[in-house]
Scaffold this motif. Structure first.
Motif, PDB file in Angstrom:
ATOM      1  N   ALA A   1       0.833  -1.211   0.000  1.00 40.88           N
ATOM      2  CA  ALA A   1       0.000   0.000   0.000  1.00 40.88           C
ATOM      3  C   ALA A   1       0.865   1.259   0.000  1.00 40.88           C
ATOM      4  O   ALA A   1       0.566   2.234  -0.700  1.00 40.88           O
ATOM      5  CB  ALA A   1      -0.920  -0.006   1.212  1.00 40.88           C
ATOM      6  N   LEU A   2       1.960   1.249   0.777  1.00 39.32           N
ATOM      7  CA  LEU A   2       2.860   2.397   0.801  1.00 39.32           C
ATOM      8  C   LEU A   2       3.526   2.590  -0.553  1.00 39.32           C
ATOM      9  O   LEU A   2       3.584   3.725  -1.075  1.00 39.32           O
ATOM     10  CB  LEU A   2       3.926   2.203   1.885  1.00 39.32           C
ATOM     11  N   PHE A   3       4.013   1.511  -1.142  1.00 38.68           N
ATOM     12  CA  PHE A   3       4.681   1.625  -2.438  1.00 38.68           C
ATOM     13  C   PHE A   3       3.716   2.152  -3.493  1.00 38.68           C
ATOM     14  O   PHE A   3       4.070   3.016  -4.306  1.00 38.68           O
ATOM     15  CB  PHE A   3       5.251   0.268  -2.856  1.00 38.68           C
ATOM     16  N   LEU A   4       2.493   1.646  -3.488  1.00 46.41           N
ATOM     17  CA  LEU A   4       1.492   2.099  -4.453  1.00 46.41           C
ATOM     18  C   LEU A   4       1.226   3.595  -4.279  1.00 46.41           C
ATOM     19  O   LEU A   4       1.190   4.347  -5.261  1.00 46.41           O
ATOM     20  CB  LEU A   4       0.198   1.303  -4.264  1.00 46.41           C
ATOM     21  N   ARG A   5       1.057   4.039  -3.040  1.00 51.87           N
ATOM     22  CA  ARG A   5       0.785   5.457  -2.792  1.00 51.87           C
ATOM     23  C   ARG A   5       1.951   6.326  -3.235  1.00 51.87           C
ATOM     24  O   ARG A   5       1.758   7.364  -3.902  1.00 51.87           O
ATOM     25  CB  ARG A   5       0.491   5.679  -1.310  1.00 51.87           C
TER      26      ARG A   5
ATOM     27  N   PHE B   1       3.366   8.165 -11.419  1.00 50.40           N
ATOM     28  CA  PHE B   1       3.442   6.949 -12.226  1.00 50.40           C
ATOM     29  C   PHE B   1       2.063   6.324 -12.402  1.00 50.40           C
ATOM     30  O   PHE B   1       1.209   6.395 -11.516  1.00 50.40           O
ATOM     31  CB  PHE B   1       4.398   5.943 -11.585  1.00 50.40           C
ATOM     32  N   ASP B   2       1.874   5.708 -13.548  1.00 50.29           N
ATOM     33  CA  ASP B   2       0.657   4.970 -13.854  1.00 50.29           C
ATOM     34  C   ASP B   2       0.787   3.577 -13.256  1.00 50.29           C
ATOM     35  O   ASP B   2       1.623   2.780 -13.702  1.00 50.29           O
ATOM     36  CB  ASP B   2       0.470   4.902 -15.378  1.00 50.29           C
ATOM     37  N   THR B   3      -0.013   3.259 -12.265  1.00 51.29           N
ATOM     38  CA  THR B   3       0.027   1.944 -11.629  1.00 51.29           C
ATOM     39  C   THR B   3      -1.203   1.111 -11.984  1.00 51.29           C
ATOM     40  O   THR B   3      -1.479   0.094 -11.334  1.00 51.29           O
ATOM     41  CB  THR B   3       0.140   2.086 -10.104  1.00 51.29           C
ATOM     42  N   GLY B   4      -1.926   1.526 -13.006  1.00 52.00           N
ATOM     43  CA  GLY B   4      -3.074   0.758 -13.463  1.00 52.00           C
ATOM     44  C   GLY B   4      -4.099   0.564 -12.366  1.00 52.00           C
ATOM     45  O   GLY B   4      -4.353   1.444 -11.557  1.00 52.00           O
TER      46      GLY B   4
ATOM     47  N   LEU C   1      -1.660  -4.809  -2.893  1.00 52.89           N
ATOM     48  CA  LEU C   1      -1.645  -5.918  -1.940  1.00 52.89           C
ATOM     49  C   LEU C   1      -0.354  -6.721  -1.994  1.00 52.89           C
ATOM     50  O   LEU C   1       0.074  -7.259  -0.982  1.00 52.89           O
ATOM     51  CB  LEU C   1      -2.847  -6.830  -2.193  1.00 52.89           C
ATOM     52  N   GLY C   2       0.231  -6.846  -3.142  1.00 52.88           N
ATOM     53  CA  GLY C   2       1.489  -7.567  -3.264  1.00 52.88           C
ATOM     54  C   GLY C   2       2.209  -7.272  -4.567  1.00 52.88           C
ATOM     55  O   GLY C   2       3.413  -7.478  -4.678  1.00 52.88           O
ATOM     56  N   ILE C   3       1.455  -6.775  -5.563  1.00 48.66           N
ATOM     57  CA  ILE C   3       1.995  -6.539  -6.895  1.00 48.66           C
ATOM     58  C   ILE C   3       1.624  -5.130  -7.327  1.00 48.66           C
ATOM     59  O   ILE C   3       0.448  -4.754  -7.289  1.00 48.66           O
ATOM     60  CB  ILE C   3       1.430  -7.550  -7.912  1.00 48.66           C
ATOM     61  N   VAL C   4       2.620  -4.355  -7.734  1.00 49.31           N
ATOM     62  CA  VAL C   4       2.358  -2.997  -8.228  1.00 49.31           C
ATOM     63  C   VAL C   4       3.085  -2.821  -9.558  1.00 49.31           C
ATOM     64  O   VAL C   4       4.313  -2.811  -9.596  1.00 49.31           O
ATOM     65  CB  VAL C   4       2.825  -1.923  -7.234  1.00 49.31           C
ATOM     66  N   PRO C   5       2.363  -2.707 -10.674  1.00 49.94           N
ATOM     67  CA  PRO C   5       3.019  -2.408 -11.948  1.00 49.94           C
ATOM     68  C   PRO C   5       3.236  -0.910 -12.091  1.00 49.94           C
ATOM     69  O   PRO C   5       2.426  -0.105 -11.619  1.00 49.94           O
ATOM     70  CB  PRO C   5       2.014  -2.914 -12.976  1.00 49.94           C
ATOM     71  N   VAL C   6       4.335  -0.546 -12.729  1.00 44.81           N
ATOM     72  CA  VAL C   6       4.556   0.838 -13.134  1.00 44.81           C
ATOM     73  C   VAL C   6       4.541   0.830 -14.657  1.00 44.81           C
ATOM     74  O   VAL C   6       5.479   0.355 -15.304  1.00 44.81           O
ATOM     75  CB  VAL C   6       5.884   1.388 -12.581  1.00 44.81           C
ATOM     76  N   ILE C   7       3.440   1.289 -15.233  1.00 42.34           N
ATOM     77  CA  ILE C   7       3.208   1.175 -16.676  1.00 42.34           C
ATOM     78  C   ILE C   7       3.844   2.367 -17.366  1.00 42.34           C
ATOM     79  O   ILE C   7       3.521   3.522 -17.085  1.00 42.34           O
ATOM     80  CB  ILE C   7       1.697   1.099 -16.961  1.00 42.34           C
TER      81      ILE C   7
ATOM     82  N   GLU D   1      13.594   1.493   2.314  1.00 39.84           N
ATOM     83  CA  GLU D   1      13.919   0.873   1.018  1.00 39.84           C
ATOM     84  C   GLU D   1      12.861   1.222  -0.029  1.00 39.84           C
ATOM     85  O   GLU D   1      13.190   1.511  -1.185  1.00 39.84           O
ATOM     86  CB  GLU D   1      14.024  -0.645   1.181  1.00 39.84           C
ATOM     87  N   LEU D   2      11.612   1.207   0.381  1.00 36.80           N
ATOM     88  CA  LEU D   2      10.537   1.515  -0.568  1.00 36.80           C
ATOM     89  C   LEU D   2      10.582   2.976  -0.999  1.00 36.80           C
ATOM     90  O   LEU D   2      10.405   3.291  -2.180  1.00 36.80           O
ATOM     91  CB  LEU D   2       9.186   1.187   0.059  1.00 36.80           C
TER      92      LEU D   2
END
Length: 439
Positions: A345-349, A356-359, A364-370, A418-419
């Motif tokens: 959740a922190l990385f996504l935010r 960045f576009d994260t779709g 929850l466990g997977i974050v794409p950077v499109i 790290e994030l």
């Protein structure tokens, strides 16, 4: 218009010409083979060579097949360098946990490394039954059966239970293994738009009466996008249209739900609303293989007839023991799930705040950077690797050109600093600056 690897049609044609000239100029090349024996003309090989040549022409190192010199967790040692690692499915940090390693070593001491033959032909080991009983209990299912490969699980199970008179309806982003199983079965296959339960319902209403059985297949957590379906809606559709519902939990177990039980916990759906639970042992459960948890008649059929089980060596005892111990730790230590979800959740935010576009990632466990083009994705992955961050680019043709991305797999082992450092490095690379080396 762009094609393959983000190159224009003209640039792509030039690369193919260059490849042809290079083949012709190779010194000492053997005489050409006859058409039927010429392996250089195998389908898809020319595209692979074109992508490799494009990378070389752009000065990009091949990011794939890099050797890890230790346990690949939140960090890893790659080519002698300590790196932050976002390219492994070690969601809960169990791969390398001393308890899991001890269970695998004990199984080796008791049973050896291999099951040595098919379980049907030569018998099985107690750890096989123990693992299957634990997984069946996890899903509230009658029974479970484990296979040596997650990919082969979908292929052989779908290929076994359906035939040419039947219908398979699946999400358009479903894993390749489901598509291959459908192809093997010979059933009519229809893909519906991603996570669109209404479109799935329209297809079932239009097609169901024309077929014998119908199988509706979705994933619990989509590995390319990091999102999840509305499982309750799909379960209701399956009941309404007399169809079987199959859910691929490969990336959901240990990731979704307050205690990591998976998509049924995440969506508040009773597990018996799903007819076939499929999952893998290679992610949260830190082993290798796949499983089916379902009602007894289906498991009995698979145990005696599924080619990928009957004609395959049984799951290696140390892998079964590692998976069983991982499942026990998952159930006993839900703090690992909470930490993973907080990290994601922190990385996504942070990624979204950086523009960045994260779709549709649920964080929850997977974050794409499109990023769009494959070239952009490959360049950013290379810049991050130089800074000590390992993340894999997902390029054409795995995803359509225009949707190439970096795919970040988060772990309970990652720390907040790290994030934050990773997103800062990502933003610097995007903006044309050299990212600072991550300690």
């Amino acid at each position: 218009m762009t094609q393959g690897f983000g190159l224009s049609a003209a640039a792509r044609a030039a690369l193919l010409q260059r490849l042809s000239r290079r083949r012709g100029e190779e010194a000492g090349a053997p005489p050409p083979e006859t058409p039927g024996r010429d392996l250089a003309t195998l389908p898809g090989l020319r595209e692979i060579e074109m992508v490799r040549e494009a990378g070389a022409a752009l000065g990009l190192e091949n990011p794939y097949f890099r050797p890890h010199e230790g346990v690949a967790g939140g960090r890893s040692v790659i080519e002698g360098r300590d790196c932050l690692n976002f390219a492994s499915y070690n969601y809960l940090g169990l791969n390398g946990d001393p308890r899991i390693a001890a269970a695998a070593k004990a199984a080796i001491d008791r049973h050896g490394v291999s099951a040595s033959a098919s379980r049907l032909a030569s018998g099985e080991r107690p750890v096989h039954g123990a693992l299957e009983a634990a997984l069946a209990a996890h899903y509230g299912a009658d029974a479970c059966l484990c296979f040596v490969s997650g990919h082969a699980t979908n292929v052989t199970v779908i290929g076994q239970i359906l035939g040419p008179r039947d219908l398979i309806l699946h999400d358009q982003l479903i894993h390749n293994s489901v598509a291959e199983g459908a192809r093997l079965s010979g059933a009519r296959r229809i893909a519906f738009p991603h996570n669109d339960w209404q479109a799935a319902g329209r297809e079932l209403a239009a097609q169901r009466a024309r077929h014998g059985r119908a199988l509706l297949v979705v994933e619990g957590h989509y590995s390319m996008d990091g999102d999840a379906p509305d499982l309750a809606r799909f379960a209701a559709l399956a009941r309404q249209h007399d169809a079987l519902l199959m859910v691929d939990e490969a990336h959901a177990l240990g990731v979704l739900g307050a205690t990591g039980r998976g998509s049924f916990e995440h969506c508040g759906v009773p597990p018996d609303a799903v007819d076939i639970w499929m999952g893998t042992l290679s992610k949260t459960l830190s082993a290798c293989g796949g499983y089916i948890a379902a009602r007894q008649p289906l498991v009995d059929l698979l145990r005696h007839a599924a080619p990928g089980f009957v004609y395959s060596v049984g799951l290696a005892p140390p892998l079964a023991a590692a998976a069983l111990e991982s499942l026990r730790v998952l159930q006993a230590e839900p703090w690992r799930v909470a930490r993973l979800q907080a990290n994601a959740a922190l990385f996504l935010r942070l990624a979204r705040e950086a523009g960045f576009d994260t779709g549709g990632s649920a964080g929850l466990g997977i974050v794409p950077v499109i990023l769009g083009s494959s070239v952009a994705a490959a360049r950013l992955a290379a810049a991050l690797f130089a800074a000590g961050i390992n993340v894999q680019p997902i390029l054409f043709p795995v995803v359509p050109e225009g949707s190439a991305r970096l795919r970040f797999f988060l772990s309970a082992e990652h720390t907040e600093p790290e994030l934050r450092a990773t997103v800062a490095a990502l933003a610097a690379a995007r903006d044309g600056a050299a990212p600072a080396r991550v300690a």
